[in-house]
Design an enzyme around this catalytic site. Structure first.
Site, PDB file in Angstrom:
ATOM      1  N   ARG A   7     -12.449  -4.603  -6.249  1.00  0.00           N
ATOM      2  CA  ARG A   7     -12.118  -5.222  -4.966  1.00  0.00           C
ATOM      3  C   ARG A   7     -13.395  -5.340  -4.140  1.00  0.00           C
ATOM      4  O   ARG A   7     -14.138  -4.362  -3.985  1.00  0.00           O
ATOM      5  CB  ARG A   7     -11.097  -4.333  -4.267  1.00  0.00           C
ATOM      6  CG  ARG A   7     -10.244  -5.020  -3.264  1.00  0.00           C
ATOM      7  CD  ARG A   7      -9.168  -4.085  -2.730  1.00  0.00           C
ATOM      8  NE  ARG A   7      -9.741  -2.907  -2.072  1.00  0.00           N
ATOM      9  CZ  ARG A   7      -9.115  -2.198  -1.128  1.00  0.00           C
ATOM     10  NH1 ARG A   7      -7.884  -2.536  -0.744  1.00  0.00           N
ATOM     11  NH2 ARG A   7      -9.682  -1.154  -0.576  1.00  0.00           N
ATOM     12  N   TYR A  59     -10.241   1.040  11.071  1.00  0.00           N
ATOM     13  CA  TYR A  59     -11.482   1.464  10.391  1.00  0.00           C
ATOM     14  C   TYR A  59     -11.942   0.487   9.326  1.00  0.00           C
ATOM     15  O   TYR A  59     -12.956   0.718   8.689  1.00  0.00           O
ATOM     16  CB  TYR A  59     -11.366   2.880   9.829  1.00  0.00           C
ATOM     17  CG  TYR A  59     -10.141   3.221   9.018  1.00  0.00           C
ATOM     18  CD1 TYR A  59      -9.969   2.738   7.731  1.00  0.00           C
ATOM     19  CD2 TYR A  59      -9.170   4.061   9.544  1.00  0.00           C
ATOM     20  CE1 TYR A  59      -8.865   3.077   6.990  1.00  0.00           C
ATOM     21  CE2 TYR A  59      -8.048   4.406   8.804  1.00  0.00           C
ATOM     22  CZ  TYR A  59      -7.900   3.918   7.527  1.00  0.00           C
ATOM     23  OH  TYR A  59      -6.798   4.252   6.791  1.00  0.00           O
ATOM     24  N   LYS A  60     -11.193  -0.592   9.140  1.00  0.00           N
ATOM     25  CA  LYS A  60     -11.596  -1.585   8.148  1.00  0.00           C
ATOM     26  C   LYS A  60     -12.412  -2.670   8.862  1.00  0.00           C
ATOM     27  O   LYS A  60     -13.567  -2.455   9.210  1.00  0.00           O
ATOM     28  CB  LYS A  60     -10.357  -2.136   7.455  1.00  0.00           C
ATOM     29  CG  LYS A  60      -9.553  -1.061   6.695  1.00  0.00           C
ATOM     30  CD  LYS A  60      -8.314  -1.667   6.036  1.00  0.00           C
ATOM     31  CE  LYS A  60      -7.408  -0.603   5.442  1.00  0.00           C
ATOM     32  NZ  LYS A  60      -8.005   0.048   4.269  1.00  0.00           N
ATOM     33  N   PHE A  74       0.876  -1.170   0.000  1.00  0.00           N
ATOM     34  CA  PHE A  74       0.000   0.000   0.000  1.00  0.00           C
ATOM     35  C   PHE A  74       0.907   1.211   0.000  1.00  0.00           C
ATOM     36  O   PHE A  74       1.907   1.259   0.726  1.00  0.00           O
ATOM     37  CB  PHE A  74      -0.922   0.001   1.228  1.00  0.00           C
ATOM     38  CG  PHE A  74      -1.889   1.151   1.207  1.00  0.00           C
ATOM     39  CD1 PHE A  74      -3.013   1.107   0.404  1.00  0.00           C
ATOM     40  CD2 PHE A  74      -1.666   2.288   1.961  1.00  0.00           C
ATOM     41  CE1 PHE A  74      -3.899   2.177   0.355  1.00  0.00           C
ATOM     42  CE2 PHE A  74      -2.549   3.367   1.922  1.00  0.00           C
ATOM     43  CZ  PHE A  74      -3.665   3.315   1.123  1.00  0.00           C
ATOM     44  N   ASP A  82       2.637  -4.671   8.691  1.00  0.00           N
ATOM     45  CA  ASP A  82       1.452  -3.829   8.543  1.00  0.00           C
ATOM     46  C   ASP A  82       0.243  -4.763   8.486  1.00  0.00           C
ATOM     47  O   ASP A  82       0.117  -5.581   7.565  1.00  0.00           O
ATOM     48  CB  ASP A  82       1.566  -2.995   7.260  1.00  0.00           C
ATOM     49  CG  ASP A  82       0.364  -2.082   7.051  1.00  0.00           C
ATOM     50  OD1 ASP A  82      -0.738  -2.411   7.545  1.00  0.00           O
ATOM     51  OD2 ASP A  82       0.524  -1.059   6.379  1.00  0.00           O
TER      52      ASP A  82
END
Lengths: 389, 389
Positions: free
Chosen positions: A365, A218-219, A124, A193
């Site tokens: 996705r 937040y995922k 990312f 990560d």
């Protein structure tokens, strides 16, 4: 059995179907973007109303002595079981990027004299950007390596490897144990990560002797837009953990207001500025759902759900899409499909209330948050995709 | 006229008395700690309920395209008039400590080849801690200087001076114009910390040609516990502003997900990670009160209110306390009184619902937030202090 019958059966038998009731969901939407922003837990609104009205409104500054000050460590301890950490090793606050900066500089200081910082070549972007900044400030050089070759590429020049547990595009799950072990054999440290794995599958930081880790909430943890991130520092490194964002809240005696910085005990030294209480206590409420299930149950459903989605893809989309996500268990909880003109396709899906996201160059996705996504949703999504492409 | 009569008269004539109605206050409390945590604006709870229930709950990931993504710059533009900045130069996010880190590293890079970082010797601790970390990473050395001597101490070795606008202990207001000008004459840059002045008095960043500035929003701006901080980067430095927390949200094209970091246009490059939307939009609501008054009115009341408090102190406390705050206009909106055993005295005041705070070694600190503190509150506070010491 038809796909619709299978979906009904799987939903009926789902042992954590009840968790969906903990979320405030729009019945018209098929939400497959919980890997980017988790849905709203019902516990959040009343908790925030209490935090604002009673704690802030009535207790005012006294709130800091009544639970606010220790929230970063208390929430860290709530997260700990989800990442396989003993208590006292996780602290919540700041963004993932900021925590990555702390972790990378600290890791390089823990392993001095080695010139290389290895970074997952498919990372990312923020991880790569922060790694480049850290390299520039500390004098190491960044070398990108594809994750499948990371274990082989780590060598005596490597100070630190920055690795993603689950690839943000493809959903590939990397082998934390094997990669960490290979790095340690070469005398390197690994910073993991966890953004795309935490809350989706079991993470075993202590068992794999992980050196440092960061992740967001937040995922799959449903903490809300821009919810605070977290930092893991295992006990064995805590006394030597020397991070560059040495703000007053990481000080051993923050209210003594001494001119010299003395880092606090344990993971507290990972803190920087004043903790963001509204977001932190929204996250606190969001974590309550984990009292009703376990990460093992969530992982089991996640695999079944993505398996079922892939069956629907095979049957209804055939070779109109290319599946980019592994079909074995070496994957997280999202599935990447390549199609031509993916950006436009995603816009049309969203217009039809099937919400996933687009990642350049050609990836659709779809995230499957097992806490609230149903098998029926997976089927609906594929039916709508079939009508669009 | 008695002090009570004076208080009544001043409150009756107060042109911004109506602003108090915008806050949800406990009628039994005299709250003189708005310089540490501002009181709760009534607009916050309904706004947060809407952000959580409607934006997050119903719009989900789409919220990022419907106002969330641009919130740091939009809120920066709302703050701009309060700090004397043209639009497009302030960005909201992260903590003050994190923004200080960005600003100091960037300032040193803007002024290379000079070995010294001067820091206000009486600074709030986090500024000194962060300065020390920046010095270590960039190879400059920190030299503490008393603020009254800062203009004279800045010289050809000085890369950057880190200065507080209002001293957190004493309330002394430093001369931003004169100090900035002296620094510029010596070829140095100045980073101003506005934590104790923003929202309390007019700040004129553009007019004084300030180089960089940071500040918090949870004191006189009432953003809530741990509300996001802000960073000011004037237009003339934006293209060269090169900050170390180069996360994806400061990128020119964050969703292109390119491997190289290309900083965004304007003040956007001051951003780092995903903005914390719940806290940011709580702050947005808190700023609405500024539509009903101006910083000039607030400053005028702030001086009258602290003048009146000092009159009460003189008359009712006499030489039992020592006033540490200047009596002329060279002060912010808090007053520091030295007394023996100040920590214990503050505990007793708080037990009697007069809330200020204690700062070591011997300071009782009382903040007068003109938006909601009344002259009658100032008198009550002094009466209660008289009964305690």
């Amino acid at each position: 059995m038809s796909l619709a019958d299978t979906a009904r059966k799987l939903d009926a038998l789902d042992p954590i179907a009840h968790c969906r009731d903990e979320f405030d969901l729009d019945p018209d939407v098929v939400y497959l973007n919980g890997n980017s922003l988790g849905a709203l837990p019902r516990a959040v609104a009343p908790r925030l109303a209490e935090v604002v009205g009673q704690q802030w409104g009535r207790r005012l500054i006294r709130g800091w002595g009544e639970g606010w000050w220790g929230a970063p460590e208390r929430l860290g301890d709530r997260l700990a079981p989800l990442v396989g950490s003993a208590p006292g090793q996780v602290v919540v606050g700041d963004s993932t990027s900021v925590n990555l900066f702390k972790a990378l500089v600290a890791a390089i200081r823990l392993n001095p004299g080695r010139p290389e910082l290895l970074v997952d070549a498919a990372t990312f972007p923020t991880d790569g950007y922060i790694a480049a900044s850290v390299a520039r400030l500390t004098g190491v050089r960044v070398r990108p390596v594809p994750m499948p070759e990371a274990a082989a590429e780590v060598n005596e020049h490597t100070a630190v490897l920055l690795a993603n547990h689950v690839d943000f595009r493809s959903g590939v799950l990397h082998d934390m144990g094997a990669i960490t072990e290979a790095a340690h054999r070469a005398g390197a440290l690994v910073v993991w990560d966890l953004c795309h794995s935490v809350g989706a599958l079991p993470v075993e930081l202590d068992a794999h002797q992980v050196d440092l880790a960061v992740g967001c909430t937040y995922k799959f943890l449903n903490g809300g837009p821009g919810a605070p991130a977290f930092l893991y520092v295992p006990q064995r490194f805590q006394d030597a953990f020397d991070q560059p964002l040495s703000g007053w809240c990481g000080h051993a005696e923050p209210f003594a207001m001494t001119p010299e910085y003395t880092p606090g005990a344990g993971v507290t030294r990972g803190r920087t500025g004043t903790p963001d209480i509204l977001s932190m206590l929204a996250l606190d409420a969001a974590l309550d759902v984990w009292d009703k299930t376990s990460i093992a149950e969530v992982r089991a459903k996640g695999l079944r759900l993505t398996d079922f989605f892939l069956s629907c893809v095979d049957e209804l989309l055939g070779d109109r899409v290319t599946v980019r996500t592994p079909r074995d268990t070496g994957r997280g909880n999202h599935v990447a499909l390549s199609v031509p003109d993916a950006g436009q396709v995603m816009k049309e899906l969203i217009a039809r209330e099937v919400i996933g996201d687009y990642r350049p160059p050609d990836v659709l996705r779809f995230g499957f948050a097992p806490l609230y996504v149903r098998y029926a949703d997976a089927l609906t999504a594929v039916e709508v995709i079939a009508g669009v492409i």
